[in-house]
Design an enzyme around this catalytic site. Structure first.
Site, mmCIF file in Angstrom:
data_model
loop_
_atom_site.group_PDB
_atom_site.id
_atom_site.type_symbol
_atom_site.label_atom_id
_atom_site.label_comp_id
_atom_site.label_asym_id
_atom_site.label_seq_id
_atom_site.Cartn_x
_atom_site.Cartn_y
_atom_site.Cartn_z
ATOM 1 N N ASN A 79 -6.583 4.527 -2.361
ATOM 2 C CA ASN A 79 -7.158 5.025 -1.113
ATOM 3 C C ASN A 79 -6.029 5.689 -0.323
ATOM 4 O OD1 ASN A 79 -8.272 5.431 1.389
ATOM 5 N ND2 ASN A 79 -8.682 3.274 1.835
ATOM 6 N N TRP A 80 -6.034 7.012 -0.320
ATOM 7 C CA TRP A 80 -4.945 7.750 0.340
ATOM 8 C C TRP A 80 -5.109 7.777 1.861
ATOM 9 C CZ3 TRP A 80 -4.345 12.707 -3.268
ATOM 10 C CH2 TRP A 80 -4.024 12.277 -4.569
ATOM 11 N N LYS A 81 -6.190 7.230 2.359
ATOM 12 C CA LYS A 81 -6.443 7.170 3.808
ATOM 13 C C LYS A 81 -6.222 8.551 4.447
ATOM 14 C CE LYS A 81 -5.594 2.261 3.695
ATOM 15 N NZ LYS A 81 -5.194 1.062 4.365
ATOM 16 N N HIS A 112 -15.080 0.237 4.802
ATOM 17 C CA HIS A 112 -13.667 -0.153 4.894
ATOM 18 C C HIS A 112 -13.394 -0.761 6.267
ATOM 19 C CE1 HIS A 112 -9.317 0.092 4.969
ATOM 20 N NE2 HIS A 112 -9.364 0.217 3.641
ATOM 21 N N GLU A 140 -11.196 -7.219 0.635
ATOM 22 C CA GLU A 140 -9.959 -6.824 1.322
ATOM 23 C C GLU A 140 -9.850 -7.622 2.613
ATOM 24 O OE1 GLU A 140 -8.333 -2.580 0.345
ATOM 25 O OE2 GLU A 140 -9.615 -2.517 2.091
ATOM 26 N N SER A 152 -2.258 -4.801 0.591
ATOM 27 C CA SER A 152 -0.807 -4.793 0.308
ATOM 28 C C SER A 152 -0.476 -4.896 -1.173
ATOM 29 C CB SER A 152 -0.100 -5.926 1.074
ATOM 30 O OG SER A 152 -0.191 -5.703 2.450
ATOM 31 N N GLY A 206 -3.789 0.861 -1.018
ATOM 32 C CA GLY A 206 -3.615 1.802 0.092
ATOM 33 C C GLY A 206 -2.245 2.444 0.035
ATOM 34 N N GLY A 207 -1.317 1.920 0.838
ATOM 35 C CA GLY A 207 0.013 2.518 0.996
ATOM 36 C C GLY A 207 0.698 2.897 -0.317
HETATM 37 P P1 13P Z 1 -2.652 -1.372 1.776
HETATM 38 O O1 13P Z 1 -2.564 -1.419 0.256
HETATM 39 O O2 13P Z 1 -1.758 -0.361 2.389
HETATM 40 O O3 13P Z 1 -2.526 -2.744 2.356
HETATM 41 O O4 13P Z 1 -4.140 -0.879 2.119
HETATM 42 C C1 13P Z 1 -5.191 -1.546 1.551
HETATM 43 C C2 13P Z 1 -6.425 -0.782 1.822
HETATM 44 O O5 13P Z 1 -6.892 -0.750 2.940
HETATM 45 C C3 13P Z 1 -7.034 -0.049 0.700
HETATM 46 O O6 13P Z 1 -8.311 0.365 1.019
#
Ligand code: 13P
Length: 264
Positions: free
Chosen positions: A10-12, A95, A167, A215, A236-237
Site C-alpha cells: 500500500n503506497w498510500k 483502511h 491491521e 509495521s 505500508g512504509g
Molecule cells: P505500515 O506498514 O507503514 O505500518 O502501514 C501499514 C498499513 O497501513 C498498510 O495498509
C-alpha cells in the site's frame, strides 16, 4: 481458490505518477515470477492507469486504495469502482486511515465492499482496533462489528473470495508503530476466521484469505507469515522501498515453498 501467499504494497499518498512508474521498474528488476506468491501493488489513484499499461501481469496485480460506492453521478471529486474495473484486481476498503482521517463509517464501508464486488473487484477489507479499544478489552467486539457490517448481505461464495486484512491501528507505523507480537496477531486473525465460520460456514472460513498488516518489513515478515492461517501481509512504509519490498516478496516465497533457491 487462490491460496498463494499474498503480499500487498500500500503506497498510500506517496509518489507521483512518474515516481510510481520508476518504483515499478525497480521492483520489476528485482522480483521474479513466483508461483507461490501473488504480489499486489497499490499506488495512488493517479498512477493506476499508467501502471496498468506498464505492469508485467505475470508478476504483479494492482489494487486501488479507495473508491466511491456509486457507479456514476454528481459526486464531485470521486472515482467509482465501475471506473476501475479493467484497471485493478483488488481494492483496499476500510483502511484505518480512511476511517480515522476521512470519517468512513461502518455503513459506508459496507457500501464500498458491495460496490467493489458488483464491479468484479476483490475487496481487501481492513479491520483492526485502536490502542484504547485493545486496552479496554474491546478488540473482539470491534472486529466483530467491523466484519458483520461490512459483509452484510453478501453470499458465502462472495465472502469466500474476499481478503480481510487484520491491521491493528496501534501497529501501523504512522499511528504509533508498536510491533504486534505474532501471537497477538494470531489471536485476532483466528477470531476473524471463527466469525466467518459462524456466519458463513467452515468451508467459507477456510477459503477466505486473512492477511496481517502493521509495521511489516523485511526483517520481521517471516514471523507473521509463519502464523498458522496467515495468508499474507499488507505492507505500508516498507512497500515504497524497493530493497525492502523485494526482500519481503522473496521471504514470502521462502515461507510458501520452504525453498532455499529462488525459482524463475
Ligand atoms: P505500515 O506498514 O507503514 O505500518 O502501514 C501499514 C498499513 O497501513 C498498510 O495498509
Amino acid at each position: 481458490m487462490d491460496k498463494r501467499l499474498l503480499v500487498v504494497g500500500n503506497w498510500k499518498m506517496h509518489l507521483n505518477a512518474s515516481q510510481a512508474s520508476l518504483l515499478l521498474h525497480r521492483l520489476h528488476e528485482r522480483i521474479k515470477i513466483y508461483r507461490s506468491v501473488e504480489v499486489v501493488l497499490s499506488p495512488s489513484m493517479l498512477a493506476l492507469q499508467p501502471l496498468s499499461i506498464q505492469i508485467d501481469r505475470r508478476k504483479f496485480r494492482l489494487a486501488a486504495q479507495n473508491a466511491f460506492h456509486k457507479d456514476e453521478g454528481a459526486y464531485t471529486g470521486e472515482v467509482a469502482f465501475s471506473m476501475l474495473r479493467d484497471l485493478v484486481h483488488y481494492a483496499i476498503i476500510g483502511h484505518s486511515e480512511r476511517r480515522i482521517h476521512f470519517g468512513e463509517t461502518l455503513p459506508m464501508i459496507r457500501d464500498k465492499v458491495s460496490a467493489s464486488i458488483r464491479n468484479g473487484i476483490t475487496p481487501i477489507l481492513c479491520v483492526g482496533e485502536t490502542i484504547t479499544e485493545r486496552r479496554q478489552g474491546e478488540t473482539n467486539q470491534v472486529l466483530h462489528d467491523q466484519i458483520a457490517t461490512a459483509l452484510h448481505g453478501l453470499t458465502a461464495k462472495e465472502v469466500a473470495n474476499l481478503v480481510i486484512a487484520y491491521e491493528p491501528v496501534w501497529a501501523i507505523s504512522t499511528f504509533g508503530g508498536q510491533l504486534a507480537k505474532p501471537d497477538q496477531a494470531q489471536t485476532a486473525m483466528d477470531f476473524v476466521r471463527k466469525q466467518i465460520a459462524g456466519l458463513y460456514g467452515k468451508k467459507t472460513a477456510e477459503e477466505i484469505r486473512v492477511l496481517y498488516g502493521g509495521s511489516v518489513d523485511d526483517n520481521i515478515v517471516s514471523g507473521y507469515l509463519q502464523i498458522p492461517g496467515c495468508d499474507g501481509v499488507l505492507v505500508g512504509g516498507a512497500s515504497i522501498n524497493y530493497h525492502k519490498f523485494s526482500s519481503i516478496v522473496s521471504a514470502a516465497h521462502k515461507v510458501a515453498s520452504g525453498a532455499e533457491e529462488d525459482e524463475d
